[in-house]
Design a protein around this motif. Structure first.
Motif, PDB file in Angstrom:
ATOM      1  N   ASN A 188      37.840  38.380   7.784  1.00 33.13           N
ATOM      2  CA  ASN A 188      37.895  39.802   8.120  1.00 33.13           C
ATOM      3  C   ASN A 188      37.965  40.080   9.618  1.00 33.13           C
ATOM      4  OD1 ASN A 188      37.416  41.074   5.315  1.00 33.13           O
ATOM      5  ND2 ASN A 188      35.774  39.563   5.489  1.00 33.13           N
ATOM      6  N   GLY A 189      38.229  39.031  10.408  1.00 31.19           N
ATOM      7  CA  GLY A 189      38.383  39.233  11.840  1.00 31.19           C
ATOM      8  C   GLY A 189      37.113  39.660  12.532  1.00 31.19           C
ATOM      9  N   GLY A 190      35.983  39.146  12.067  1.00 27.71           N
ATOM     10  CA  GLY A 190      34.695  39.535  12.630  1.00 27.71           C
ATOM     11  C   GLY A 190      34.227  38.629  13.751  1.00 27.71           C
ATOM     12  N   SER A 191      32.956  38.780  14.095  1.00 24.21           N
ATOM     13  CA  SER A 191      32.352  38.015  15.179  1.00 24.21           C
ATOM     14  C   SER A 191      31.075  37.355  14.688  1.00 24.21           C
ATOM     15  CB  SER A 191      32.028  38.917  16.372  1.00 24.21           C
ATOM     16  OG  SER A 191      33.209  39.536  16.865  1.00 24.21           O
ATOM     17  N   LEU A 192      30.933  36.067  14.981  1.00 22.72           N
ATOM     18  CA  LEU A 192      29.778  35.288  14.546  1.00 22.72           C
ATOM     19  C   LEU A 192      28.960  34.869  15.754  1.00 22.72           C
ATOM     20  CD1 LEU A 192      28.112  33.602  12.503  1.00 22.72           C
ATOM     21  CD2 LEU A 192      29.776  31.756  12.844  1.00 22.72           C
ATOM     22  N   TYR A 193      27.702  35.277  15.786  1.00 27.79           N
ATOM     23  CA  TYR A 193      26.757  34.802  16.785  1.00 27.79           C
ATOM     24  C   TYR A 193      25.885  33.746  16.114  1.00 27.79           C
ATOM     25  CZ  TYR A 193      28.124  38.739  19.712  1.00 27.79           C
ATOM     26  OH  TYR A 193      28.842  39.622  20.475  1.00 27.79           O
ATOM     27  N   ILE A 194      26.023  32.514  16.556  1.00 31.56           N
ATOM     28  CA  ILE A 194      25.266  31.415  15.965  1.00 31.56           C
ATOM     29  C   ILE A 194      23.808  31.547  16.391  1.00 31.56           C
ATOM     30  CG2 ILE A 194      24.992  28.920  15.832  1.00 31.56           C
ATOM     31  CD1 ILE A 194      27.975  28.651  16.433  1.00 31.56           C
ATOM     32  N   ASP A 195      22.957  31.760  15.416  1.00 34.59           N
ATOM     33  CA  ASP A 195      21.526  31.947  15.661  1.00 34.59           C
ATOM     34  C   ASP A 195      20.858  30.583  15.759  1.00 34.59           C
ATOM     35  OD1 ASP A 195      18.899  32.762  15.745  1.00 34.59           O
ATOM     36  OD2 ASP A 195      18.836  33.485  13.673  1.00 34.59           O
ATOM     37  N   ASP A 196      20.173  30.333  16.856  1.00 29.95           N
ATOM     38  CA  ASP A 196      19.501  29.049  17.044  1.00 29.95           C
ATOM     39  C   ASP A 196      18.072  29.062  16.544  1.00 29.95           C
ATOM     40  OD1 ASP A 196      18.808  30.861  18.980  1.00 29.95           O
ATOM     41  OD2 ASP A 196      18.892  29.470  20.667  1.00 29.95           O
ATOM     42  N   GLY A 197      17.684  30.117  15.831  1.00 32.49           N
ATOM     43  CA  GLY A 197      16.348  30.174  15.253  1.00 32.49           C
ATOM     44  C   GLY A 197      16.333  29.712  13.813  1.00 32.49           C
ATOM     45  N   LYS A 198      15.147  29.740  13.217  1.00 34.23           N
ATOM     46  CA  LYS A 198      14.945  29.380  11.811  1.00 34.23           C
ATOM     47  C   LYS A 198      13.807  30.254  11.269  1.00 34.23           C
ATOM     48  CE  LYS A 198      17.763  25.758  11.291  1.00 34.23           C
ATOM     49  NZ  LYS A 198      18.453  25.937  12.590  1.00 34.23           N
TER      50      LYS A 198
END
Length: 610
Positions: free
Chosen positions: A273-283
């Protein structure tokens, strides 16, 4: 909790239920599945042309700043890496194996492999970094026969690589002291016409990736994921979450890519869908959720995915922090959980906080799927959505409901279903029925048998294994055997509890005579007095501590127990005529004891470590 939802477009469906001659029923929705591309990489090409400067993926670097890749930059790097893979003659017979967790490099290499029709396999880092015998990793490597490995830090992964694949070329994001190829060095590769030629040969049935099951009941199986599976499933998702067609989704996400929820569902939603992913470094665990909270204070997601434990921890933080709460809900259109059931009090708290903050609830969707279905197969409507409700089939999916042991077993057929397990034809054959339906192993029941349109409710696993609220599978058989062995001679039999709970607990059927001897109270003492005696309770407490000390994770870490004075009942189906325990029946018949195990204020009958 009553109240209106935030105004978002959610697809609605109408279902038909058809009886079959064999007594089964097939449930499907009338609306057809929309058209979808032949390959997932068509979407990368599309967005690189239509929105070249839009952010595709970002990840914090060592200084805490966001590294950012636009769609144009992503495609440029993907093509260079694709050339490097072609130069090495990789194929489905010699695929790429990624041993590390989520990262920009991981994503770029996976996309590069798919771009030119080379499968890749994201493999759980735990198999390399936590395992001591590398048994599961060795099994996977022998099954895959990879031609290339990618690791994050060479020094961390060197022992595993040397143990299972010493002759396989290895790339490392940080080679350290190891003789591995530096990932950044590949970015200088010159792209040739070979990339376009290979790209043009990729078809809907080309293998995109292999995803390995957790192996909780044995060695992991390699689920073949084709482009058809991935693309059709993404069209199913956007047919439901229609707002994503108009507003590209923004995700802040930690879910691991070696699992289908994170790697297929969430990454796929962004790319499709042409979105944006922010890779979360938390858990979602104490000590690491702080990183997630820092990210959510900076990036407002439009859709938020997590496991139930993650939502539980997040709800508490949102309740305590008004500024975080306002920012989190500011753009949020929808939430979704998977992996286990979400506790109702957590769900209610999220609804309450949203209504206080933005004047309406944010919808929480539920459903059902599997690694073998890419992953989504069923979805609940917002009106019916609650923990345990799995709803109606996705567009293009048929659900067969087969009577099985008093329950309705779910089977799935559709373009999102795998063709089989890699190089395991015998196992594949056992997982499909004569009509080509994949056998999920899950059971379901209608919310309202008189109105199938309302959809289905999850009714447990056909097998005994279950998931904790973190999404972690608990393998009942091996754990039960271990407890009986280590608790001998005090423990006669045991039933494992913990479905959708935060930890494992047990109901113990004790050996009465052994307990009486240990208690030292004499033959005339009542059994309840014997079981309440300090020597017996101390022995059980020591058993729990032993299990904790030798556990390899939450799936076999037992924290609470109750000694049952009443033996299993044959008439209540708690024990078979062969003498074996029916775990499901014991848990259902003794639900009050199970509730006591998980109470915040348990009775004195509960023996616990916390």
């Amino acid at each position: 909790m009553n109240g209106a939802f935030r105004d978002v477009r959610i697809g609605r469906t109408t279902a038909d239920l058809q009886a079959q001659p064999d007594g089964s029923q097939v449930l499907r929705v009338r609306e057809p599945l929309g058209t979808y591309p032949d390959t997932l990489m068509e979407r990368l090409d599309h967005w690189a042309e239509v929105a070249p400067d839009r952010l595709f993926v970002a990840q914090r670097d060592a200084t805490g700043q966001w590294r950012r890749f636009s769609y144009r930059q992503t495609r440029e790097v993907v093509r260079k890496l694709a050339q490097a893979l072609l130069d090495r003659g990789l194929s489905s017979e010699r695929p790429v194996a990624i041993l590390s967790g989520n990262s920009i490099e991981h994503l770029l290499l996976g996309l590069a492999a798919m771009y030119v029709g080379i499968p890749y396999a994201p493999i759980s880092p735990a198999y390399s970094l936590i395992s001591t015998d590398y048994g599961k990793l060795r099994h996977i490597i022998e099954l895959l026969t990879p031609g290339l490995l990618l690791v994050e830090k060479g020094d961390d992964f060197a022992a595993a690589v040397n143990a299972v694949a010493p002759s396989v070329e290895t790339w490392a994001m940080d080679p350290g002291q190891q003789s591995m190829t530096a990932f950044d060095a590949l970015l200088a590769t010159t792209v040739t016409e070979a990339v376009d030629e290979a790209h043009a040969q990729v078809t809907p049935d080309t293998i995109a990736k292999f995803l390995f099951t957790s192996g909780s009941t044995g060695m992991p199986k390699g689920v073949i994921n084709t482009n058809r599976m991935l693309c059709s499933n993404q069209e199913m998702l956007v047919s439901l979450m229609e707002f994503m067609r108009d507003e590209p989704p923004v995700l802040v996400d930690w879910l691991p890519w070696n699992h289908t929820f994170g790697g297929n569902h969430n990454v796929g939603i962004v790319l499709y869908n042409g979105g944006s992913l922010y890779i979360d470094d938390g858990k979602p665990v104490p000590g690491q959720i702080e990183k997630t909270l820092a990210n959510l204070r900076e990036i407002a997601p439009t859709v938020y995915f997590n496991v139930p434990k993650g939502f539980e921890l997040l709800a508490a933080e949102l309740d305590a922090d008004e500024s975080l709460r306002r920012f989190f809900f500011s753009k949020l259109k929808l939430m979704f959980f998977a992996g286990a059931g979400l506790a109702q009090h957590v769900w209610d708290k999220l609804d309450e906080l949203a209504q206080e903050t933005i004047g309406s609830k944010v919808g929480m969707l539920t459903g059902l799927g599997a690694t073998e279905t890419a992953p989504s197969a069923l979805f609940a409507s917002l009106e019916e959505s609650q923990s345990g409700v799995i709803g109606l089939p996705a567009h293009g999916v048929d659900i067969k409901l087969v009577p099985n042991g008093g329950k309705l077993e779910c089977r799935v057929r559709g373009p999102n279903v795998m063709p089989g397990y890699w190089r395991q034809p015998d196992i594949t054959a056992r997982c499909f029925d004569e009509d080509g339906f994949y056998c999920l192993g899950d059971a379901a029941k209608f919310i309202d048998p008189e109105n199938p349109q309302r959809g289905l409710r999850f009714d447990g696993r056909i097998s005994e294994d279950f998931k904790l609220d973190t999404g972690t599978w608990v393998s009942v058989g091996p754990l039960r055997a271990k407890i009986i062995a280590e608790g001998a001679p005090l423990v006669q039999d045991v039933v494992i509890a913990g479905l959708d709970r935060p930890f494992v607990s047990v109901l113990i059927f004790p050996d009465r005579e052994q307990c009486r001897q240990l208690a030292g109270l004499g033959k005339d003492a009542a059994l309840t007095e014997v079981l309440d005696s300090e020597p017996v309770r101390s022995r059980v407490r020591a058993l729990l501590q032993q299990l904790v000390d030798t556990s390899t994770g939450s799936s076999n870490c037992v924290r609470r127990a109750i000694l049952l004075a009443e033996p299993p009942k044959l008439d209540a189906h708690e024990i078979t005529d062969k003498g074996s325990i029916n775990q499901r029946a014991v848990l259902e018949n003794r639900a009050e004891r199970v509730a006591d195990l998980y109470s915040k204020t348990p009775t004195d009958a509960v023996i616990r470590l916390d």
